[in-house]
Design a protein around this motif. Structure first.
Motif, mmCIF file in Angstrom:
data_model
loop_
_atom_site.group_PDB
_atom_site.id
_atom_site.type_symbol
_atom_site.label_atom_id
_atom_site.label_comp_id
_atom_site.label_asym_id
_atom_site.label_seq_id
_atom_site.Cartn_x
_atom_site.Cartn_y
_atom_site.Cartn_z
ATOM 1 N N ASN A 64 0.981 -1.249 0.051
ATOM 2 C CA ASN A 64 0.230 -0.148 -0.011
ATOM 3 C C ASN A 64 0.941 1.109 0.035
ATOM 4 O OD1 ASN A 64 -2.501 -1.465 0.196
ATOM 5 N ND2 ASN A 64 -1.980 -1.668 2.433
ATOM 6 N N SER A 65 0.373 2.310 -0.625
ATOM 7 C CA SER A 65 1.065 3.458 -0.751
ATOM 8 C C SER A 65 0.211 4.884 -0.725
ATOM 9 C CB SER A 65 2.067 3.540 -1.781
ATOM 10 O OG SER A 65 1.333 3.491 -3.094
ATOM 11 N N GLY A 66 0.552 5.814 -0.344
ATOM 12 C CA GLY A 66 -0.106 7.152 -0.458
ATOM 13 C C GLY A 66 0.676 8.441 -0.613
ATOM 14 N N SER A 67 0.150 9.543 -1.292
ATOM 15 C CA SER A 67 1.141 10.605 -1.496
ATOM 16 C C SER A 67 0.035 11.870 -1.290
ATOM 17 C CB SER A 67 1.822 10.415 -2.708
ATOM 18 O OG SER A 67 0.875 10.629 -3.960
ATOM 19 N N THR A 68 0.821 12.817 -0.895
ATOM 20 C CA THR A 68 0.031 14.184 -0.848
ATOM 21 C C THR A 68 0.892 15.416 -1.321
ATOM 22 O OG1 THR A 68 0.856 14.378 1.462
ATOM 23 C CG2 THR A 68 -1.357 13.480 1.150
ATOM 24 N N LEU A 69 0.222 16.290 -1.981
ATOM 25 C CA LEU A 69 1.065 17.424 -2.261
ATOM 26 C C LEU A 69 -0.018 18.790 -2.168
ATOM 27 C CD1 LEU A 69 3.030 18.167 -5.518
ATOM 28 C CD2 LEU A 69 1.017 19.654 -5.198
ATOM 29 N N GLY A 70 0.765 19.861 -1.762
ATOM 30 C CA GLY A 70 0.056 21.137 -1.750
ATOM 31 C C GLY A 70 1.020 22.311 -2.323
ATOM 32 N N ASP A 71 0.541 23.103 -3.045
ATOM 33 C CA ASP A 71 1.490 23.976 -3.770
ATOM 34 C C ASP A 71 0.667 25.280 -4.114
ATOM 35 O OD1 ASP A 71 3.616 25.310 -5.315
ATOM 36 O OD2 ASP A 71 3.235 23.802 -7.143
ATOM 37 N N PRO A 76 7.471 29.703 -1.997
ATOM 38 C CA PRO A 76 8.547 28.919 -2.649
ATOM 39 C C PRO A 76 8.459 27.458 -2.392
ATOM 40 C CG PRO A 76 9.341 31.068 -1.583
ATOM 41 C CD PRO A 76 7.940 30.832 -0.989
ATOM 42 N N GLY A 77 8.746 26.803 -3.209
ATOM 43 C CA GLY A 77 8.974 25.149 -2.994
ATOM 44 C C GLY A 77 7.485 24.493 -3.069
ATOM 45 N N ILE A 78 7.714 23.347 -2.970
ATOM 46 C CA ILE A 78 6.374 22.371 -2.834
ATOM 47 C C ILE A 78 6.436 21.937 -1.499
ATOM 48 C CG2 ILE A 78 5.090 20.542 -3.989
ATOM 49 C CD1 ILE A 78 6.496 21.511 -6.730
ATOM 50 N N LEU A 93 1.452 12.490 5.444
ATOM 51 C CA LEU A 93 1.269 13.526 6.071
ATOM 52 C C LEU A 93 0.212 14.784 5.321
ATOM 53 C CD1 LEU A 93 4.797 14.281 7.847
ATOM 54 C CD2 LEU A 93 2.757 13.336 9.003
ATOM 55 N N LEU A 94 -0.294 15.528 6.116
ATOM 56 C CA LEU A 94 -0.984 16.697 5.380
ATOM 57 C C LEU A 94 -0.005 17.557 4.737
ATOM 58 C CD1 LEU A 94 -3.355 18.903 4.830
ATOM 59 C CD2 LEU A 94 -2.361 19.725 7.069
ATOM 60 N N SER A 95 -0.023 17.819 3.219
ATOM 61 C CA SER A 95 0.945 18.873 2.559
ATOM 62 C C SER A 95 0.120 20.071 2.357
ATOM 63 C CB SER A 95 1.321 18.075 1.449
ATOM 64 O OG SER A 95 2.036 16.919 1.451
ATOM 65 N N CYS A 96 0.551 21.098 2.754
ATOM 66 C CA CYS A 96 -0.246 22.442 2.777
ATOM 67 C C CYS A 96 0.543 23.557 2.693
ATOM 68 C CB CYS A 96 -1.322 22.425 4.144
ATOM 69 S SG CYS A 96 -2.328 23.988 4.039
ATOM 70 N N GLN A 97 0.497 24.350 2.067
ATOM 71 C CA GLN A 97 1.014 25.951 1.883
ATOM 72 C C GLN A 97 0.015 26.975 1.788
ATOM 73 O OE1 GLN A 97 3.265 25.710 -1.726
ATOM 74 N NE2 GLN A 97 5.240 24.905 -0.920
ATOM 75 N N GLY A 98 0.546 28.110 2.254
ATOM 76 C CA GLY A 98 -0.261 29.205 2.593
ATOM 77 C C GLY A 98 -0.641 29.820 4.178
#
Length: 323
Positions: A64-71, A76-78, A93-98
């Motif tokens: 099993n696998s999972g991925s998250t992204l916030g941009d 700067p960056g991701i 983990l929660l991926s969040c920007q802002g």
């Protein structure tokens, strides 16, 4: 009298534009949530209530696998995270920007509500199991639950993106101890929203999507022997023996003009494969994804102020001419 009315109108418009220029309102939002719950697999076809146990396989390897992204374009960056492959639950983990990220909790899959929110996030979690590892046919049924959320809300001019995925996307390899059909059963709940505020200018975008697919590949040939993407229409797929397909779980909605578009789907799903051979090795993939894209374009405050000043000048000129 007409001159007076036009002067008053020009002054009123100018005051409104000055007020708007001082507080550029935002509002681009994309939200995608897909929950798959009570996910179970059974042996022997649609009438079976016998879950698979590890002893029903000559070979079994789970990944099993999972991925998250916030941009956010303005940051700067991701922000991103991955978890797995693991034989059990995964929780990237929660991926969040802002600036609003501090108020968003890990594994909070609800749409965020508040004033002037500005963020982009992705979050996912897979828990439970679909194989009875206790080999206890009369024990508590095994089941899995998977959640994904992708969301972006923009208050000022910016661009945001969020993605989330979870499932056996790295492979669930097995060979059966006997020729059998496999039945998958689960409940799904999906909600998408795309929104643009009336102040949004050309170039603004709000888009939300979700997708869910189950597939089985013959490891020796690489050929797909079973594939099902629930779409609310019977018979759509490869290697299907029987199905209950009440709704479309793969959908994209978008807005490029002010307004709101939503999509929701819920129901109990069931699918049975054609007969699978016990002398072959297979790989099972369950792909569960969500994504959003947002772009917010607002009028430049300086441009609005100049336009307002021009209208004020027009009003003053009319007053001087009248005098």
């Amino acid at each position: 009298m007409k001159t007076l009315h036009k002067t008053a109108l020009a002054t009123a418009i100018a005051v409104g534009l000055f007020s708007f220029a001082g507080a550029a309102q935002a509002g681009a939002k994309g939200y995608s949530r897909l929950t798959i719950s009570d996910f179970q697999i059974f042996k022997g076809g649609t009438t079976s209530t016998t879950q698979y146990q590890t002893s029903d396989f000559d070979a079994l390897s789970v990944g099993n696998s999972g991925s998250t992204l916030g941009d956010l374009l303005s940051v700067p960056g991701i922000a991103s995270d991955t978890d797995g492959p693991l034989p059990g639950p995964v929780d990237p983990l929660l991926s969040c920007q802002g600036p609003s990220c501090a108020g968003i909790a890990e594994n909070d899959f609800a749409q965020q509500v508040g004033v002037d929110l500005h963020f982009a996030r992705g979050d996912a979690r897979l828990e439970g199991a679909i194989i009875d590892t206790d080999n206890d046919p009369v024990g508590t049924p095994e089941e899995a639950t998977a959640n994904t959320v992708a969301e972006s809300q923009l208050h000022t001019s910016d661009a945001g993106k969020g993605t989330a995925e979870v499932g056996t996307t790295t492979g669930f390899s097995f060979s059966l101890a006997a020729d059998e059909r496999i039945t998958f059963r689960f409940h799904a709940d999906e909600f998408l929203e795309a929104f643009l505020h009336p102040t949004s200018k050309p170039g603004s975008l709000a888009r939300a999507s979700a997708s869910f697919t189950i597939s089985i590949v013959d490891d020796a040939t690489g050929g797909t022997v079973f594939e099902w993407t629930p779409d609310g229409a019977a018979g759509s797929g490869i290697g299907l023996n029987d199905e209950t397909d009440p709704a479309d779980l793969t959908r994209t909605i978008s807005r490029t003009t002010p307004g709101t578009t939503t999509y929701s789907a819920t129901g109990d799903f069931e699918i049975t494969t054609d007969l699978l051979d016990n002398d072959k090795n297979y790989s099972l993939s369950i792909a569960h994804n969500g994504a959003v894209d947002t772009i917010k374009v607002v009028p430049e405050p300086a441009s609005l102020a100049l336009l307002g000043a021009g209208l004020f000048g027009l009003g003053a000129l009319r007053r001087r001419i009248k005098a």
